[in-house]
Design an enzyme around this catalytic site. Structure first.
Site, PDB file in Angstrom:
ATOM      1  N   TYR A  73      12.388   2.580   5.924  1.00 25.44           N
ATOM      2  CA  TYR A  73      11.698   2.893   4.621  1.00 25.44           C
ATOM      3  C   TYR A  73      11.027   1.462   4.080  1.00 25.44           C
ATOM      4  O   TYR A  73      10.446   1.278   3.131  1.00 25.44           O
ATOM      5  CB  TYR A  73      12.469   3.587   3.578  1.00 25.44           C
ATOM      6  CG  TYR A  73      12.708   4.905   4.087  1.00 25.44           C
ATOM      7  CD1 TYR A  73      11.718   5.717   4.066  1.00 25.44           C
ATOM      8  CD2 TYR A  73      13.901   5.385   4.616  1.00 25.44           C
ATOM      9  CE1 TYR A  73      12.216   7.309   4.542  1.00 25.44           C
ATOM     10  CE2 TYR A  73      14.454   6.501   4.911  1.00 25.44           C
ATOM     11  CZ  TYR A  73      13.397   7.497   5.040  1.00 25.44           C
ATOM     12  OH  TYR A  73      13.637   8.709   5.456  1.00 25.44           O
ATOM     13  N   HIS A  89       4.152   9.603   1.815  1.00 26.73           N
ATOM     14  CA  HIS A  89       5.336   9.535   2.459  1.00 26.73           C
ATOM     15  C   HIS A  89       5.145   8.105   3.171  1.00 26.73           C
ATOM     16  O   HIS A  89       4.365   7.583   3.787  1.00 26.73           O
ATOM     17  CB  HIS A  89       5.447  10.362   3.861  1.00 26.73           C
ATOM     18  CG  HIS A  89       5.603  11.692   3.315  1.00 26.73           C
ATOM     19  ND1 HIS A  89       6.589  12.293   2.820  1.00 26.73           N
ATOM     20  CD2 HIS A  89       4.477  12.895   3.315  1.00 26.73           C
ATOM     21  CE1 HIS A  89       6.539  13.441   2.713  1.00 26.73           C
ATOM     22  NE2 HIS A  89       5.243  13.869   2.603  1.00 26.73           N
TER      23      HIS A  89
END
Length: 144
Positions: free
Chosen positions: A22, A99
């Site tokens: 991430y 995302h």
């Protein structure tokens, strides 16, 4: 023009949560960047986060008649929540789904989004810059 940015579960842990997936940008850093970009584009950006499905739904309902567009990263709820999809449909606010990772290159259970069929656009795999791309694209699509 007013844009609401919604983030779902565990996104409050960005920067320290699995940075190999991430990235190292925190949610606060991403949000500051979006607010600044919004000012450049002449739009108001409000950012909210909840770890609870109902909290996200409440934010969506409250946006009705207030927000012109929504950017949403519903986290894991993207793959499971018909309730969030129904809320987005009910308020009829155009939205872009974001995302950080490419969900189509992840585990099989992450390769489908319940939100994407109603989204104006879906951005995945660009990491934190995906939010800014979504903001620019949504603002352009809404005609600002």
């Amino acid at each position: 023009m007013k844009i609401l940015v919604l983030n779902g579960p565990s996104l409050n842990l960005l920067g320290t949560r699995e940075p190999h997936l991430y990235g190292t940008a925190t949610l606060a850093e991403i949000e500051r960047g979006l607010v600044a970009l919004g000012a450049e584009l002449g739009v108001s950006v409000t950012c909210l986060q909840s770890n609870h499905e109902g909290g996200l739904i409440d934010f969506i309902h409250a946006a009705r008649g207030v927000a012109d567009g929504v950017i949403i990263n519903a986290g894991a709820y993207s793959h499971t929540s018909l309730a969030i999809r129904d809320a987005l449909s009910a308020v009829a606010i155009p939205y872009a789904e974001v995302h950080l990772t490419n969900i189509f290159a992840r585990e099989p259970e992450r390769r489908h989004s319940t939100l994407s069929s109603g989204a104006k656009a879906v951005l995945c795999g660009f990491g934190a810059p995906g939010y800014e791309l979504a903001l620019r694209g949504l603002v352009a699509a809404l005609g600002a």
